[in-house]
Design a protein around this motif. Structure first.
Motif, mmCIF file in Angstrom:
data_model
loop_
_atom_site.group_PDB
_atom_site.id
_atom_site.type_symbol
_atom_site.label_atom_id
_atom_site.label_comp_id
_atom_site.label_asym_id
_atom_site.label_seq_id
_atom_site.Cartn_x
_atom_site.Cartn_y
_atom_site.Cartn_z
ATOM 1 N N LEU A 8 0.820 -1.211 0.000
ATOM 2 C CA LEU A 8 0.000 0.000 0.000
ATOM 3 C C LEU A 8 0.858 1.267 0.000
ATOM 4 C CD1 LEU A 8 -2.812 -1.080 2.480
ATOM 5 C CD2 LEU A 8 -3.078 -0.592 0.034
ATOM 6 N N ALA A 9 1.953 1.255 0.751
ATOM 7 C CA ALA A 9 2.848 2.410 0.793
ATOM 8 C C ALA A 9 3.503 2.632 -0.567
ATOM 9 C CB ALA A 9 3.905 2.225 1.878
ATOM 10 N N SER A 10 3.927 1.574 -1.214
ATOM 11 C CA SER A 10 4.535 1.688 -2.542
ATOM 12 C C SER A 10 3.536 2.230 -3.552
ATOM 13 C CB SER A 10 5.053 0.333 -3.017
ATOM 14 O OG SER A 10 6.065 -0.128 -2.175
ATOM 15 N N PHE A 11 2.308 1.739 -3.478
ATOM 16 C CA PHE A 11 1.244 2.221 -4.357
ATOM 17 C C PHE A 11 1.033 3.722 -4.178
ATOM 18 C CE2 PHE A 11 -3.279 3.414 -4.196
ATOM 19 C CZ PHE A 11 -3.581 3.364 -5.541
ATOM 20 N N ARG A 12 0.905 4.161 -2.929
ATOM 21 C CA ARG A 12 0.612 5.568 -2.677
ATOM 22 C C ARG A 12 1.783 6.474 -3.037
ATOM 23 N NH1 ARG A 12 -1.256 9.135 -4.024
ATOM 24 N NH2 ARG A 12 -1.872 10.931 -2.820
ATOM 25 N N LEU A 13 3.002 6.052 -2.720
ATOM 26 C CA LEU A 13 4.173 6.855 -3.059
ATOM 27 C C LEU A 13 4.315 6.982 -4.580
ATOM 28 C CD1 LEU A 13 6.658 8.452 -2.180
ATOM 29 C CD2 LEU A 13 7.918 6.284 -2.114
ATOM 30 N N THR A 14 4.070 5.900 -5.286
ATOM 31 C CA THR A 14 4.141 5.938 -6.750
ATOM 32 C C THR A 14 3.120 6.904 -7.320
ATOM 33 O OG1 THR A 14 4.938 3.655 -6.818
ATOM 34 C CG2 THR A 14 3.983 4.540 -8.844
ATOM 35 N N ARG A 15 1.895 6.824 -6.844
ATOM 36 C CA ARG A 15 0.851 7.740 -7.336
ATOM 37 C C ARG A 15 1.182 9.180 -6.987
ATOM 38 N NH1 ARG A 15 -3.274 6.043 -10.188
ATOM 39 N NH2 ARG A 15 -4.402 7.925 -9.675
ATOM 40 N N LEU A 16 1.745 9.388 -5.821
ATOM 41 C CA LEU A 16 2.138 10.739 -5.412
ATOM 42 C C LEU A 16 3.158 11.317 -6.396
ATOM 43 C CD1 LEU A 16 2.079 12.975 -3.182
ATOM 44 C CD2 LEU A 16 4.031 11.784 -2.178
ATOM 45 N N ILE A 17 4.145 10.532 -6.766
ATOM 46 C CA ILE A 17 5.198 11.017 -7.652
ATOM 47 C C ILE A 17 4.714 11.162 -9.095
ATOM 48 C CG2 ILE A 17 7.426 10.413 -8.681
ATOM 49 C CD1 ILE A 17 8.157 9.170 -5.953
ATOM 50 N N VAL A 18 3.936 10.207 -9.588
ATOM 51 C CA VAL A 18 3.567 10.194 -11.008
ATOM 52 C C VAL A 18 2.349 11.056 -11.320
ATOM 53 C CG1 VAL A 18 2.831 8.708 -12.926
ATOM 54 C CG2 VAL A 18 4.598 7.929 -11.358
ATOM 55 N N PHE A 19 1.365 11.126 -10.430
ATOM 56 C CA PHE A 19 0.096 11.747 -10.786
ATOM 57 C C PHE A 19 -0.307 12.981 -9.987
ATOM 58 C CE2 PHE A 19 -0.532 7.216 -11.964
ATOM 59 C CZ PHE A 19 -0.690 7.398 -13.322
ATOM 60 N N THR A 32 -0.882 16.477 -8.140
ATOM 61 C CA THR A 32 -0.551 17.863 -8.458
ATOM 62 C C THR A 32 0.536 18.411 -7.543
ATOM 63 O OG1 THR A 32 -2.827 18.174 -9.185
ATOM 64 C CG2 THR A 32 -1.543 20.153 -8.784
ATOM 65 N N ILE A 33 0.542 18.001 -6.308
ATOM 66 C CA ILE A 33 1.492 18.536 -5.330
ATOM 67 C C ILE A 33 2.946 18.241 -5.709
ATOM 68 C CG2 ILE A 33 1.493 16.551 -3.784
ATOM 69 C CD1 ILE A 33 1.420 18.615 -1.470
ATOM 70 N N THR A 34 3.181 17.215 -6.518
ATOM 71 C CA THR A 34 4.552 16.894 -6.934
ATOM 72 C C THR A 34 4.817 17.285 -8.395
ATOM 73 O OG1 THR A 34 3.849 14.644 -7.432
ATOM 74 C CG2 THR A 34 4.879 15.028 -5.276
ATOM 75 N N GLN A 35 3.975 18.131 -8.942
ATOM 76 C CA GLN A 35 4.171 18.606 -10.318
ATOM 77 C C GLN A 35 5.546 19.261 -10.481
ATOM 78 O OE1 GLN A 35 2.270 18.180 -13.036
ATOM 79 N NE2 GLN A 35 3.791 19.290 -14.238
ATOM 80 N N PHE A 36 6.006 19.955 -9.448
ATOM 81 C CA PHE A 36 7.304 20.622 -9.517
ATOM 82 C C PHE A 36 8.458 19.632 -9.742
ATOM 83 C CE2 PHE A 36 7.118 19.367 -5.122
ATOM 84 C CZ PHE A 36 8.441 19.138 -4.743
ATOM 85 N N LEU A 37 8.285 18.373 -9.300
ATOM 86 C CA LEU A 37 9.311 17.353 -9.545
ATOM 87 C C LEU A 37 9.316 16.896 -11.005
ATOM 88 C CD1 LEU A 37 8.849 14.992 -6.456
ATOM 89 C CD2 LEU A 37 10.697 16.629 -6.837
ATOM 90 N N ARG A 38 8.118 16.839 -11.594
ATOM 91 C CA ARG A 38 7.989 16.341 -12.960
ATOM 92 C C ARG A 38 8.228 17.404 -14.021
ATOM 93 N NH1 ARG A 38 3.504 14.355 -10.242
ATOM 94 N NH2 ARG A 38 2.130 15.816 -11.295
ATOM 95 N N ILE A 93 1.437 13.549 -22.140
ATOM 96 C CA ILE A 93 2.708 13.930 -21.537
ATOM 97 C C ILE A 93 3.841 13.369 -22.393
ATOM 98 C CG2 ILE A 93 4.184 13.601 -19.521
ATOM 99 C CD1 ILE A 93 1.624 13.474 -17.862
ATOM 100 N N GLN A 94 4.848 14.199 -22.584
ATOM 101 C CA GLN A 94 6.001 13.808 -23.388
ATOM 102 C C GLN A 94 7.282 14.189 -22.649
ATOM 103 O OE1 GLN A 94 5.708 15.010 -27.480
ATOM 104 N NE2 GLN A 94 7.893 15.362 -27.589
ATOM 105 N N PRO A 95 8.256 13.281 -22.602
ATOM 106 C CA PRO A 95 9.530 13.635 -21.959
ATOM 107 C C PRO A 95 10.235 14.767 -22.706
ATOM 108 C CG PRO A 95 9.343 11.267 -22.232
ATOM 109 C CD PRO A 95 8.214 11.882 -22.998
ATOM 110 N N LYS A 96 10.924 15.623 -21.953
ATOM 111 C CA LYS A 96 11.687 16.726 -22.528
ATOM 112 C C LYS A 96 13.122 16.294 -22.782
ATOM 113 C CE LYS A 96 9.441 20.513 -19.989
ATOM 114 N NZ LYS A 96 9.693 21.585 -19.002
ATOM 115 N N LEU A 151 9.478 9.185 -14.986
ATOM 116 C CA LEU A 151 8.384 9.852 -14.271
ATOM 117 C C LEU A 151 7.047 9.773 -15.000
ATOM 118 C CD1 LEU A 151 10.298 12.988 -13.001
ATOM 119 C CD2 LEU A 151 9.478 11.064 -11.629
ATOM 120 N N SER A 152 7.060 9.441 -16.278
ATOM 121 C CA SER A 152 5.806 9.308 -17.007
ATOM 122 C C SER A 152 5.295 7.873 -17.018
ATOM 123 C CB SER A 152 5.966 9.805 -18.442
ATOM 124 O OG SER A 152 6.856 8.971 -19.160
#
Length: 118
Positions: free
Chosen positions: A13-24, A26-32, A52-55, A67-68
């Motif tokens: 469950l922790a892995s699932f939530r951390l992954t969603r936090l990073i990939v999807f 809004t609060i981590t948009q600055f990382l992406r 979404i397209q990698p830069k 990250l995508s």
């Protein structure tokens, strides 16, 4: 070191939530944002589709691809959580518990949202 079923469930469950936090989330948009760009395309029917397209190239593109991709990021998040738990359980357990509760809550919210829609 063995991991109990309860510990494994919390890690999942922790892995699932951390992954969603990073990939999807809004609060981590600055990382992406340094690695990803949103491209909009007007379809023949007039609707606008965005994707979404990698830069860039090289390492920047590598991190954009990472990250995508939910599966790719999920692997690395799981690796960090599992190794952190095995090597530093006293430090990692509170983080795992918090992310696991948030992950379970997101499942419940999704299920309840589907039930209310029907």
């Amino acid at each position: 070191m063995s991991v109990s079923w309860l510990e494994l469930l919390l890690i999942i469950l922790a892995s699932f939530r951390l992954t969603r936090l990073i990939v999807f989330d809004t609060i981590t948009q600055f990382l992406r944002s340094p690695f990803l760009e949103v491209v909009e395309e007007t379809l023949p029917d007039g609707t606008v589709a965005s994707y979404i397209q990698p830069k860039g190239t090289g390492i920047k593109k590598f991190f954009g691809e990472l990250l995508s991709c939910y599966w790719c990021t999920g692997f690395w998040c799981s690796l960090v959580i599992v190794l952190g738990y095995l090597w530093y359980p006293f430090i990692m357990y509170p983080f795992i518990l918090i992310f696991a509760v948030a992950g379970a809550a997101s499942f419940l919210e999704t299920i309840l949202g589907k039930l209310v829609e029907d």
